[in-house]
Motif scaffolding. Sequence first.
Motif, PDB file in Angstrom:
ATOM      1  N   LYS A 131       0.819  -1.204   0.000  1.00  0.00           N
ATOM      2  CA  LYS A 131       0.000   0.000   0.000  1.00  0.00           C
ATOM      3  C   LYS A 131       0.857   1.261   0.000  1.00  0.00           C
ATOM      4  N   SER A 132       1.839   1.313   0.888  1.00  0.00           N
ATOM      5  CA  SER A 132       2.657   2.512   1.008  1.00  0.00           C
ATOM      6  C   SER A 132       3.404   2.812  -0.282  1.00  0.00           C
ATOM      7  N   GLY A 133       3.972   1.779  -0.878  1.00  0.00           N
ATOM      8  CA  GLY A 133       4.685   1.976  -2.136  1.00  0.00           C
ATOM      9  C   GLY A 133       3.768   2.440  -3.247  1.00  0.00           C
ATOM     10  N   PHE A 134       2.579   1.846  -3.313  1.00  0.00           N
ATOM     11  CA  PHE A 134       1.624   2.196  -4.367  1.00  0.00           C
ATOM     12  C   PHE A 134       1.179   3.654  -4.223  1.00  0.00           C
ATOM     13  N   VAL A 135       0.793   4.046  -3.022  1.00  0.00           N
ATOM     14  CA  VAL A 135       0.332   5.420  -2.796  1.00  0.00           C
ATOM     15  C   VAL A 135       1.448   6.412  -3.119  1.00  0.00           C
ATOM     16  N   ALA A 136       2.674   6.102  -2.703  1.00  0.00           N
ATOM     17  CA  ALA A 136       3.794   7.002  -2.972  1.00  0.00           C
ATOM     18  C   ALA A 136       4.058   7.113  -4.468  1.00  0.00           C
ATOM     19  N   GLY A 137       3.927   5.995  -5.186  1.00  0.00           N
ATOM     20  CA  GLY A 137       4.131   6.020  -6.629  1.00  0.00           C
ATOM     21  C   GLY A 137       3.077   6.838  -7.345  1.00  0.00           C
ATOM     22  N   VAL A 138       1.823   6.691  -6.911  1.00  0.00           N
ATOM     23  CA  VAL A 138       0.737   7.496  -7.486  1.00  0.00           C
ATOM     24  C   VAL A 138       1.033   8.978  -7.303  1.00  0.00           C
ATOM     25  N   LYS A 139       1.405   9.366  -6.088  1.00  0.00           N
ATOM     26  CA  LYS A 139       1.646  10.773  -5.783  1.00  0.00           C
ATOM     27  C   LYS A 139       2.874  11.317  -6.515  1.00  0.00           C
ATOM     28  N   PHE A 140       3.858  10.446  -6.755  1.00  0.00           N
ATOM     29  CA  PHE A 140       5.053  10.863  -7.494  1.00  0.00           C
ATOM     30  C   PHE A 140       4.684  11.204  -8.940  1.00  0.00           C
ATOM     31  N   ALA A 141       3.768  10.435  -9.509  1.00  0.00           N
ATOM     32  CA  ALA A 141       3.337  10.668 -10.887  1.00  0.00           C
ATOM     33  C   ALA A 141       2.279  11.739 -10.992  1.00  0.00           C
ATOM     34  N   CYS A 142       1.413  11.822  -9.967  1.00  0.00           N
ATOM     35  CA  CYS A 142       0.229  12.685 -10.043  1.00  0.00           C
ATOM     36  C   CYS A 142      -0.101  13.204  -8.643  1.00  0.00           C
ATOM     37  N   PRO A 143       0.528  14.312  -8.238  1.00  0.00           N
ATOM     38  CA  PRO A 143       0.322  14.825  -6.869  1.00  0.00           C
ATOM     39  C   PRO A 143      -1.135  15.090  -6.510  1.00  0.00           C
ATOM     40  N   ASN A 144      -1.970  15.378  -7.497  1.00  0.00           N
ATOM     41  CA  ASN A 144      -3.376  15.687  -7.219  1.00  0.00           C
ATOM     42  C   ASN A 144      -4.295  14.467  -7.256  1.00  0.00           C
ATOM     43  N   CYS A 145      -3.751  13.329  -7.575  1.00  0.00           N
ATOM     44  CA  CYS A 145      -4.569  12.111  -7.617  1.00  0.00           C
ATOM     45  C   CYS A 145      -4.954  11.674  -6.205  1.00  0.00           C
ATOM     46  N   GLN A 146      -6.070  10.949  -6.118  1.00  0.00           N
ATOM     47  CA  GLN A 146      -6.548  10.422  -4.846  1.00  0.00           C
ATOM     48  C   GLN A 146      -6.443   8.896  -4.844  1.00  0.00           C
ATOM     49  N   VAL A 147      -6.149   8.333  -3.685  1.00  0.00           N
ATOM     50  CA  VAL A 147      -6.076   6.879  -3.549  1.00  0.00           C
ATOM     51  C   VAL A 147      -6.988   6.438  -2.414  1.00  0.00           C
ATOM     52  N   ARG A 148      -7.953   5.586  -2.736  1.00  0.00           N
ATOM     53  CA  ARG A 148      -8.808   4.972  -1.718  1.00  0.00           C
ATOM     54  C   ARG A 148      -8.255   3.589  -1.390  1.00  0.00           C
ATOM     55  N   SER A 149      -8.303   3.224  -0.126  1.00  0.00           N
ATOM     56  CA  SER A 149      -7.794   1.907   0.267  1.00  0.00           C
ATOM     57  C   SER A 149      -8.764   1.205   1.198  1.00  0.00           C
ATOM     58  N   ALA A 150      -8.721  -0.113   1.177  1.00  0.00           N
ATOM     59  CA  ALA A 150      -9.589  -0.926   2.028  1.00  0.00           C
ATOM     60  C   ALA A 150      -8.944  -2.293   2.210  1.00  0.00           C
ATOM     61  N   TYR A 151      -9.329  -2.979   3.281  1.00  0.00           N
ATOM     62  CA  TYR A 151      -8.824  -4.320   3.568  1.00  0.00           C
ATOM     63  C   TYR A 151      -9.980  -5.306   3.540  1.00  0.00           C
ATOM     64  N   VAL A 152      -9.677  -6.509   3.071  1.00  0.00           N
ATOM     65  CA  VAL A 152     -10.712  -7.526   2.891  1.00  0.00           C
ATOM     66  C   VAL A 152     -11.231  -8.040   4.222  1.00  0.00           C
ATOM     67  N   GLY A 153     -10.345  -8.276   5.199  1.00  0.00           N
ATOM     68  CA  GLY A 153     -10.794  -8.857   6.463  1.00  0.00           C
ATOM     69  C   GLY A 153      -9.795  -8.659   7.575  1.00  0.00           C
ATOM     70  N   THR A 154     -10.005  -9.393   8.668  1.00  0.00           N
ATOM     71  CA  THR A 154      -9.173  -9.237   9.861  1.00  0.00           C
ATOM     72  C   THR A 154      -8.472 -10.523  10.271  1.00  0.00           C
ATOM     73  N   THR A 155      -8.635 -11.596   9.486  1.00  0.00           N
ATOM     74  CA  THR A 155      -7.916 -12.849   9.718  1.00  0.00           C
ATOM     75  C   THR A 155      -7.309 -13.296   8.395  1.00  0.00           C
ATOM     76  N   SER A 156      -6.546 -14.363   8.418  1.00  0.00           N
ATOM     77  CA  SER A 156      -5.902 -14.866   7.201  1.00  0.00           C
ATOM     78  C   SER A 156      -6.906 -15.297   6.136  1.00  0.00           C
ATOM     79  N   GLU A 157      -8.154 -15.508   6.535  1.00  0.00           N
ATOM     80  CA  GLU A 157      -9.183 -15.843   5.555  1.00  0.00           C
ATOM     81  C   GLU A 157      -9.404 -14.700   4.558  1.00  0.00           C
ATOM     82  N   ALA A 158      -8.903 -13.513   4.920  1.00  0.00           N
ATOM     83  CA  ALA A 158      -9.033 -12.362   4.028  1.00  0.00           C
ATOM     84  C   ALA A 158      -8.305 -12.579   2.707  1.00  0.00           C
ATOM     85  N   PHE A 159      -7.367 -13.508   2.686  1.00  0.00           N
ATOM     86  CA  PHE A 159      -6.624 -13.784   1.455  1.00  0.00           C
ATOM     87  C   PHE A 159      -7.304 -14.825   0.578  1.00  0.00           C
ATOM     88  N   ASN A 160      -8.471 -15.252   0.984  1.00  0.00           N
ATOM     89  CA  ASN A 160      -9.199 -16.258   0.201  1.00  0.00           C
ATOM     90  C   ASN A 160     -10.694 -15.942   0.230  1.00  0.00           C
TER      91      ASN A 160
END
Length: 370
Positions: free
Chosen positions: A163-192
Amino acid sequence: MQRLALAALSVLSLLSLGTAEGASLNVGLAFDLGGRTDRGFNQAAYEGAKRAVTESGGTLQLAEPLKLSEVGQGIAGLAQTGSGLVIGVGFSNNGAISAAAKANPAAKFVTVDDLPTGPNTVGLRFREHEGSFLAGYLAGKQSATGRLGFIGGLNIPVINRFKSGFVAGVKFACPNCQVRSAYVGTTSEAFNNPKAAQSLAAAMMKNSVDIIYAAAGASGNGLIEQVRLQPCIRAVNLVRGAAFRSDAYQNLPKSAAYQKSCAGNSRPTFFIGVDVNQNALGDFDKQVGTLNHGLTSMLKRVDTAVYSVIRDVAQDLPWRAGDRSFGLSNGGVSLAFDQYNQALIPAAVRANLKAVEGLITSGAVTVPAK
């Protein structure tokens, strides 16, 4: 000739792959949820292990959990059945790897994506933030709305590096761009949990997000499905304050289905794949010459890392315990370019990506890891 033999290990799937009689190297590979056909992290580890074992003439045993409570259960069994090298895929296997390493000091143990304890252990870890910075830079340059999205599996350090790398890359290319983020879950089941990831992607698209990057294991398939169902964003559906900045793909051939569902003033939506090359999954009409919806994939070369550690043991090289780090400088991460996204990324943008990569590897640009 390869020989396959199936055996039962509690409620897990244990597969033995042998390539030579009297093989000296017996490798055990324990997956996280999703298993060896998740088209992502687990599958990459499997492909690297299979290649190394085939070349070395050894054997490979696989432990696949069917549910969250089974993750790590097969590791002790793999060690007890004679695996001289046991690899656990994912941080969820790290506790079991560390425990088995302590109980079996003569064997060697590896965790992918975490650092186990003990002199007979190795952690294969990645600088995901570096590759994700390039993915963010590309997304920031190519977005038609200036609104990007990130879907993580779980709020943990390794996913936050993506996430951190992606947001920083977006801002490096486009300072005015917005990035929304979210997480699937709170246990390892979030990856499936593809359905949950699909719902998150749909919510982002309602907010005019046109490019979404997922670091969520098999849950990322839900993002791909949402892009398939909603291959574009219409001008009439843009939220207040959003507007189309460009129409970079106006002249790119599009499928009849796309033209029908996206007629009028609209812009295509894209996903960015992760771990393995998922670009082809965005070719919804199976015509490589038409608009593809997989902008790129951030390759996390788990296959290369797993292959290298098995090869070192097979060649009886000195054991180097501790952390082994893989990033842009040593081919551990990169973006995927192929026939599926060739028309999506202009030559000038590709050249800029190469220049940005040089800035990172030289230390001129420091990518945040959290």
